[in-house]
Design a protein around this motif. Sequence first.
Motif, short mmCIF file in Angstrom:
data_model
loop_
_atom_site.label_atom_id
_atom_site.label_comp_id
_atom_site.label_asym_id
_atom_site.label_seq_id
_atom_site.Cartn_x
_atom_site.Cartn_y
_atom_site.Cartn_z
N ARG A 58 3.74 16.55 -15.29
CA ARG A 58 2.45 16.05 -15.80
C ARG A 58 2.67 15.04 -16.94
O ARG A 58 1.92 14.07 -17.06
CB ARG A 58 1.60 17.22 -16.30
CG ARG A 58 1.14 18.17 -15.19
CD ARG A 58 0.51 17.44 -14.03
NE ARG A 58 -0.07 18.34 -13.04
CZ ARG A 58 -0.44 17.99 -11.83
NH1 ARG A 58 -0.27 16.73 -11.45
NH2 ARG A 58 -0.95 18.87 -10.98
N ARG A 96 -0.46 12.69 -17.77
CA ARG A 96 -1.58 13.64 -17.84
C ARG A 96 -1.23 14.65 -18.93
O ARG A 96 -0.83 15.79 -18.70
CB ARG A 96 -1.79 14.30 -16.48
CG ARG A 96 -2.20 13.28 -15.42
CD ARG A 96 -2.03 13.75 -14.00
NE ARG A 96 -2.90 14.84 -13.63
CZ ARG A 96 -3.04 15.31 -12.40
NH1 ARG A 96 -2.37 14.73 -11.41
NH2 ARG A 96 -3.83 16.32 -12.14
N GLU A 133 -2.78 18.31 -19.47
CA GLU A 133 -2.27 19.24 -18.46
C GLU A 133 -0.80 19.58 -18.74
O GLU A 133 -0.37 20.73 -18.55
CB GLU A 133 -2.40 18.64 -17.07
CG GLU A 133 -3.83 18.44 -16.63
CD GLU A 133 -3.92 17.83 -15.23
OE1 GLU A 133 -4.75 16.94 -15.05
OE2 GLU A 133 -3.16 18.25 -14.35
N ASP A 190 -0.66 22.15 -21.40
CA ASP A 190 -1.06 23.46 -20.87
C ASP A 190 0.09 24.12 -20.11
O ASP A 190 0.36 25.32 -20.27
CB ASP A 190 -2.28 23.29 -19.96
CG ASP A 190 -2.70 24.60 -19.31
OD1 ASP A 190 -2.52 24.75 -18.09
OD2 ASP A 190 -3.19 25.49 -20.03
N GLN A 191 0.81 23.35 -19.27
CA GLN A 191 1.92 23.90 -18.50
C GLN A 191 3.07 24.33 -19.43
O GLN A 191 3.68 25.39 -19.24
CB GLN A 191 2.43 22.87 -17.49
CG GLN A 191 1.37 22.43 -16.47
CD GLN A 191 0.85 23.58 -15.61
OE1 GLN A 191 1.62 24.31 -15.01
NE2 GLN A 191 -0.46 23.73 -15.59
#
Length: 638
Positions: free
Chosen positions: A78, A83, A86, A89-90
């Motif tokens: 990502r 991105r 995202e 978040d990962q």
Amino acid sequence: MFAIVAARAQTVEELCGQLNSAKSDSARARLSGVMAYKFAFTDTAEALRLTGEEIRLAPAGDSLILLADAYRTRGLIRAIQNRLPEAMDQYSRSLNYAKRANNKYYEAACKSLIAGMYQDNADYESSLKYYLDGLEAAEQSGDKRTIGACCNNIATVYGAAGREPQLCLKYYARAMQQATAINNLAFAGLIATNMAGEYMRAAKKDSAEVMMSTALDFANRSGTRAYEYAVTLTGVGELYTQMDKPAEAQQMLFQAIALFDSLKRPINVLNPIMALCNLYLKQNKTAEAEVLGKRLLRDAQFYNARVFIREGYKVLSEVSRKKKKYEQSLEYFTQYSAWNDSVFNDDQQKSIANVQARAELAQRELEVQYQTTKKTQELEILKLNNRYLRVGVLLAVLLALLFAVVVFLIFRTGKEKDKTNRQLAEKNALIEQQSRDKDMLMREIHHRVKNNLQIVSSLLNLQANTVTDAAAKEALRDSHNRIKSIALIHQKLYMQQEFTAILLQDYIQQLCQHLKSALNASAVQIQCSVRPTQLTLDIETSIPLGVIINELVTNSIKYAQINHARGLLKIEISTDNTGLCTLHYSDNGIGMPADFDVKKSSTLGLRMVYELTRQLKGAMVYATLPEPEFTIAFPVKQ
């Protein structure tokens, strides 16, 4: 974990064969994770599919480690796709699984990747915090490669933030120790390149050249042509540029760009592109610089790489100036200034120092906890021994009562002390906050004054380029230089901790260098001497003194016929115990007419010198022997 790391070096064909022959879900999950990492930079869709397989096949016993690996790779994908929310978040999911598995290796890896995202966006405070946390986890894991990577990255953040080279070299030296211990020559070459850059920043050219040679030796002996090799070529190319070796620099940077493009590392290639742009500008290759500068700005905007967006505007501003498109140059320069202020300022410098201080404080707290635990253990042993020394019930009761009284007194005294300490802490916090607010306000004022003066200076310079009348052009350029001498004062004030005083030696040297460049007098030698060397003056004195020196230097270069290889200016400033400051200014030019009287001078510059001397409550004398010399004495407060 170790099976996954070891498999990283295998080819895709080998991994496919192993995946097809794998008989357990655990083995297939691990191999899917390894292949996903290999496809992350070349085929993001396939990489995402493989991480999904790793998550699906993860067995119960090993699921936490495999899940940490899968989400870490997804975060990297990502980030490559720009991105960023995202990706964060990962990475956070991966970090959570690593902590649940108590796996310090993956915890350190995740924190380093998060730190890298912040570093790419010039958030140096957040970046340094995650790198320091990652280093702590790496040390607990014992993995030398990860420890070395964290130390190297911490040093790069400190360098980007403008911290002293000694601090950066300390972390680079530790990173080099870890890399050589595991015989990772490619990584050692990258570190040696970074160390060479810090030696150049510290003005130790000989040491820098030794480290550059070491870096290339390590890189070539490694036998690999991967990411570390490309970074090494980029760093060496930038250093060759600084050393005025354009052919060697261009060769290195071309190779680095080609290698990064072949590896499909679009963010990493921005650095050698920027370096090659600067090399082309230095060589006056305007067309080549413009093509690469547009690519740099376009790709940096696509990936929101703020540092490179700033540099893209800077390159295009310089290209437009060289092409005499002054309005376009000013537009690019305005964009560059705005991005420069957003990328890095003195508040971020303070934040970096705060993070470093917190890291040192955490270390001291660990030491205090250790000493407290040790003393607690000693106290327990003492209590155990006292049980065998009881002499009777009466004595025990008396001791108990005495102990109760002492505890009560200590408790009451402690409460009063805690209350007093809290009140003092609140007052100190309020005072410190007010001081920080004042410093921030003063810094912002000087910053805005400097920016406004810089804009006025740029406008005067642009206007001078458009007028055809020689006298008007000269008057505009003289005004440009006068404003520049004042703007330099405010620039130095907002860049230092002290807002009320200017270090005179440094200021005069920078002013003289600017005037030599502005007046095309690079052949003229300027000898500047300030005694004592650390002499500082307040802003009310520094501004008129700077304008006086500006006018005298300008007058010498323009009219005294010294703009040649043997031309010489001498500027000597000294103070005595009475608080009197004396400026001796001389040149080896033709001198003033025999009947010269500064009070009756018809030139604006010398009239300004006379009026500014009066403003300083000083006196001025001009003598022709043994050489033409102005002597100006005025009272000062250091």
